[in-house]
Design an enzyme around this catalytic site. Structure first.
Site, PDB file in Angstrom:
ATOM      1  N   ASN A 134      -0.713   0.762   5.619  1.00 24.78           N
ATOM      2  CA  ASN A 134       0.336   0.117   4.828  1.00 24.78           C
ATOM      3  C   ASN A 134       1.082  -0.835   5.756  1.00 24.78           C
ATOM      4  O   ASN A 134       1.665  -0.398   6.741  1.00 24.78           O
ATOM      5  CB  ASN A 134       1.297   1.184   4.280  1.00 24.78           C
ATOM      6  N   GLY A 135       1.046  -2.114   5.427  1.00 23.82           N
ATOM      7  CA  GLY A 135       1.756  -3.087   6.258  1.00 23.82           C
ATOM      8  C   GLY A 135       0.959  -4.359   6.390  1.00 23.82           C
ATOM      9  O   GLY A 135       0.099  -4.665   5.560  1.00 23.82           O
ATOM     10  N   CYS A 173       7.711 -13.293   3.518  1.00 23.26           N
ATOM     11  CA  CYS A 173       7.587 -12.067   4.326  1.00 23.26           C
ATOM     12  C   CYS A 173       6.213 -12.069   4.990  1.00 23.26           C
ATOM     13  O   CYS A 173       5.215 -12.350   4.343  1.00 23.26           O
ATOM     14  CB  CYS A 173       7.709 -10.843   3.428  1.00 23.26           C
ATOM     15  N   CYS A 196      12.352  -2.316   6.534  1.00 24.47           N
ATOM     16  CA  CYS A 196      12.363  -3.309   5.448  1.00 24.47           C
ATOM     17  C   CYS A 196      13.382  -2.869   4.403  1.00 24.47           C
ATOM     18  O   CYS A 196      13.147  -1.930   3.643  1.00 24.47           O
ATOM     19  CB  CYS A 196      10.980  -3.403   4.804  1.00 24.47           C
ATOM     20  N   SER A 250      13.477  -1.515 -11.880  1.00 23.34           N
ATOM     21  CA  SER A 250      14.091  -1.535 -10.546  1.00 23.34           C
ATOM     22  C   SER A 250      15.539  -2.002 -10.560  1.00 23.34           C
ATOM     23  O   SER A 250      16.277  -1.760  -9.605  1.00 23.34           O
ATOM     24  CB  SER A 250      13.259  -2.396  -9.598  1.00 23.34           C
ATOM     25  N   ASP A 275      19.673  -7.506 -12.089  1.00 27.53           N
ATOM     26  CA  ASP A 275      18.294  -7.400 -11.598  1.00 27.53           C
ATOM     27  C   ASP A 275      18.341  -7.179 -10.091  1.00 27.53           C
ATOM     28  O   ASP A 275      19.345  -7.473  -9.439  1.00 27.53           O
ATOM     29  CB  ASP A 275      17.514  -8.677 -11.941  1.00 27.53           C
ATOM     30  N   ASP A 276      17.236  -6.676  -9.531  1.00 30.93           N
ATOM     31  CA  ASP A 276      17.227  -6.397  -8.093  1.00 30.93           C
ATOM     32  C   ASP A 276      17.053  -7.660  -7.262  1.00 30.93           C
ATOM     33  O   ASP A 276      17.546  -7.772  -6.161  1.00 30.93           O
ATOM     34  CB  ASP A 276      16.128  -5.386  -7.752  1.00 30.93           C
ATOM     35  N   CYS A 333      13.647 -12.209   4.866  1.00 32.73           N
ATOM     36  CA  CYS A 333      13.411 -13.011   3.659  1.00 32.73           C
ATOM     37  C   CYS A 333      14.691 -13.666   3.149  1.00 32.73           C
ATOM     38  O   CYS A 333      14.635 -14.540   2.294  1.00 32.73           O
ATOM     39  CB  CYS A 333      12.697 -12.203   2.574  1.00 32.73           C
ATOM     40  N   CYS A 384      15.215  -5.128   8.703  1.00 34.12           N
ATOM     41  CA  CYS A 384      14.682  -6.477   8.607  1.00 34.12           C
ATOM     42  C   CYS A 384      15.349  -7.149   7.408  1.00 34.12           C
ATOM     43  O   CYS A 384      15.430  -6.570   6.324  1.00 34.12           O
ATOM     44  CB  CYS A 384      13.167  -6.458   8.393  1.00 34.12           C
ATOM     45  N   CYS A 400       0.795  -1.221   0.000  1.00 36.13           N
ATOM     46  CA  CYS A 400       0.000   0.000   0.000  1.00 36.13           C
ATOM     47  C   CYS A 400       0.828   1.271   0.000  1.00 36.13           C
ATOM     48  O   CYS A 400       1.990   1.253   0.365  1.00 36.13           O
ATOM     49  CB  CYS A 400      -0.923   0.073   1.212  1.00 36.13           C
ATOM     50  N   GLY A 415       0.952   0.004  -5.121  1.00 34.95           N
ATOM     51  CA  GLY A 415      -0.285  -0.770  -5.180  1.00 34.95           C
ATOM     52  C   GLY A 415      -1.178  -0.279  -6.299  1.00 34.95           C
ATOM     53  O   GLY A 415      -1.395   0.935  -6.421  1.00 34.95           O
ATOM     54  N   TYR A 429      13.929  -2.632  -3.937  1.00 43.15           N
ATOM     55  CA  TYR A 429      12.948  -2.786  -5.011  1.00 43.15           C
ATOM     56  C   TYR A 429      11.711  -1.896  -4.915  1.00 43.15           C
ATOM     57  O   TYR A 429      11.314  -1.283  -5.903  1.00 43.15           O
ATOM     58  CB  TYR A 429      12.525  -4.262  -5.083  1.00 43.15           C
TER      59      TYR A 429
HETATM   60  S1  SF4 Z   1      10.936 -10.095   5.243  1.00 41.63           S
HETATM   61 FE1  SF4 Z   1      11.990  -9.061   3.533  1.00 41.63          FE
HETATM   62  S2  SF4 Z   1      10.351  -7.990   2.406  1.00 41.63           S
HETATM   63 FE2  SF4 Z   1       9.521  -8.544   4.433  1.00 41.63          FE
HETATM   64  S3  SF4 Z   1       9.856  -6.751   5.741  1.00 41.63           S
HETATM   65 FE3  SF4 Z   1      11.622  -8.122   6.001  1.00 41.63          FE
HETATM   66  S4  SF4 Z   1      13.122  -7.401   4.484  1.00 41.63           S
HETATM   67 FE4  SF4 Z   1      11.138  -6.550   3.917  1.00 41.63          FE
END
Ligand code: SF4
Length: 482
Positions: free
Chosen positions: A111-112, A394, A248, A295, A357-358, A448, A445, A9, A35, A254
């Site tokens: 958003n989240g 994620c 994040c 990206s 690529d990203d 992933c 974070c 979002c 989005g 990206y």
């Molecule tokens: S898991 Fe990856 S995409 Fe999700 S918030 Fe963490 S860094 Fe971002």
């Protein structure tokens, strides 16, 4: 990136501006990359909130000649663009979500992803509450309306303390906007000001630029910023310094727009740094560096600079191919790839090509692109990826495929190279990625890639978790509230 990961979002709000609705339209337009499934605007004249939402992009929902912006013309406005990661693509889940409770009206834009939403919802339903949507955001309105919460000295702060997960939120009350960012600051949210002094809040600074507002600062993790007739005021619902942020870092890689500044850094510059770092880790003997647009472009520029190999645009992206193209067989899927991403044959024919690529998600689309590069005569293909191999889903607001569907799950680098049909593959190391970031490594974070989730996910909610509530009976443009 192949099979694009989707952000969920974009938010925009402005207080006390005669052209608030038009500016919200432009602000949302600039956040459209966050989005495209639905868009909505809620506005208040100081006493009454009205809201309109619809399925589709901003320009489709608020299409020229519809008269919608004129109807919504009020000086206090919030807006939302949505991609669903929790709750389905249905008009019932459009935002802002407008409702009425004992203290009056409130419109919410989120958003989240709230990881405890289904748990909270079950609790409310057990006591007879009725929900009208399948999105995690509606839980927030029930929390706000709960009598024991309404009577608290600061009901909003009290409610926010019940939420777990990733959230940047805008609340439109009749006479004010309250903007809140979760304690981990996973999703971005910033504050700006127009030349005439009206305060603005937005997911990214590109939305401030779009309306000629200047960037003031980010909303801090755990902060509530209130915009009202007295200007801007701030309070914290989480004691400062008690939570280490988990921004994040994928926003930088990206999601966010290149001209935005998030988490204290310009996105384009960050991506260029990633490209330079990638070139140090995985150099290549090649004739040309080409990005997978859009990206991958900034990282490819950085890679080419570092390796001193010419940068060029070997791929040309069509902006007019939608997500719903039907691809029933392999031949048509390959045609779709070509349609979305055409090749400039003269740039790649007979050349040793580095493709930047990203990220790579499932890998099938990337393989399609590599095949078309070969067909165009590329002599060698060296794939370079500006983030590490994605191995975990994620739960904080990005629509990942299942772990099993991720290309890097249970495949080593040789197997990935074979799958993609490339001559070499090089992924950014996690240490390399974090070395490019302006904040300490533990302020991001990286779940992933590592599987280490800073907010424990006991009972994850995802796009499909609440589908038992699904009601697919609504038409586009179904809701005009107020
Ligand atoms: S898991 Fe990856 S995409 Fe999700 S918030 Fe963490 S860094 Fe971002």
């Amino acid at each position: 990136m192949n099979h694009k990961l989707q952000e969920n979002c974009g938010l925009f709000g402005i207080f006390g501006d005669a052209e608030a609705v038009q500016k919200t339209y432009f602000g949302l337009h600039s956040l459209q990359h966050r989005g495209q499934e639905s868009a909505g605007i809620a506005s208040s004249n100081g006493k009454l909130i009205i809201c309109y939402t619809g399925i589709g992009t901003v320009s489709r929902v608020f299409r020229s000649g519809s008269g919608l912006l004129e109807k919504l013309a009020n000086p206090i406005t919030i807006g939302h663009v949505r991609y669903s990661t929790a709750g389905s693509t249905s008009p019932i889940n459009n935002q802002p979500l407008l409702c009425e409770y004992s203290r009056g009206q409130v419109a919410v834009a989120h958003n989240g992803n709230l990881i405890n939403a289904s748990l909270l919802r079950d609790e409310y339903e057990a006591y007879g509450s009725l929900f009208k949507s399948t999105s995690d955001t509606e839980v927030i309105t029930h929390l706000l309306a709960k009598p024991t919460h309404v009577s608290k000295p600061d009901p909003l702060a009290h409610v926010l303390n019940h939420l777990q997960g990733a959230y940047s939120l805008l609340f439109l009350f009749d006479n004010r906007i309250e903007a809140a960012r979760g304690p981990y600051g996973i999703r971005p949210l910033c504050i700006g000001q127009t030349k005439k002094g009206a305060y603005v809040v937005a997911s990214e600074t590109c939305a401030l630029d779009a309306i000629g507002a200047k960037f003031i600062r980010e909303v801090e993790p755990g902060e509530i910023v209130r915009l009202d007739e007295n200007g801007l005021s701030s309070r914290f619902f989480v004691k400062a310094g008690t939570v280490t942020p988990a921004h994040c870092i994928f926003e930088h890689i990206y999601f966010a727009k290149q001209n935005s500044t998030i988490f204290g850094e310009n996105v384009h510059e960050f991506r260029k740094k990633l490209g330079r770092q990638l070139a140090k880790e995985h150099p290549a003997n090649a004739d040309v560096v080409i990005p997978v647009p859009d990206s991958g472009t900034s990282a490819a520029i950085g890679y080419a600079e570092q390796c001193k190999i010419p940068f060029d645009m070997g791929f040309v992206r069509s902006h007019y191919v939608g997500r719903t193209f039907i691809t029933p067989n392999q031949k048509l899927r390959e045609l779709e790839v070509k349609l979305k991403l055409a090749i400039v044959n003269e740039i790649v024919a007979g050349k040793r090509v580095v493709v930047v690529d990203d990220s790579i998600v499932r890998g099938t689309t990337t393989r399609g692109k590599m095949r078309t590069l070969r067909q165009a005569g590329a002599k060698e293909i060296h794939m370079r990826v500006s983030c590490p191999p994605l191995r975990f889903p994620c739960f904080y607001g990005v629509d990942f495929p299942t772990k099993e569907e991720l290309l890097a799950n249970n495949r080593n680098l040789d197997e990935i190279k074979e799958f993609l049909e490339v001559d070499s593959i090089g992924y950014q190391l996690l240490e390399g990625l974090l070395s490019c970031a302006g904040l300490p490594a533990d302020h991001y974070c990286t779940a992933c890639w590592t599987g280490k989730y800073k907010i424990p996910v006991d009972r994850p909610i995802n796009k499909f978790a609440m589908e038992r509530y699904q009601l697919d009976m609504f038409d586009d443009f179904s809701r005009v509230d107020g």
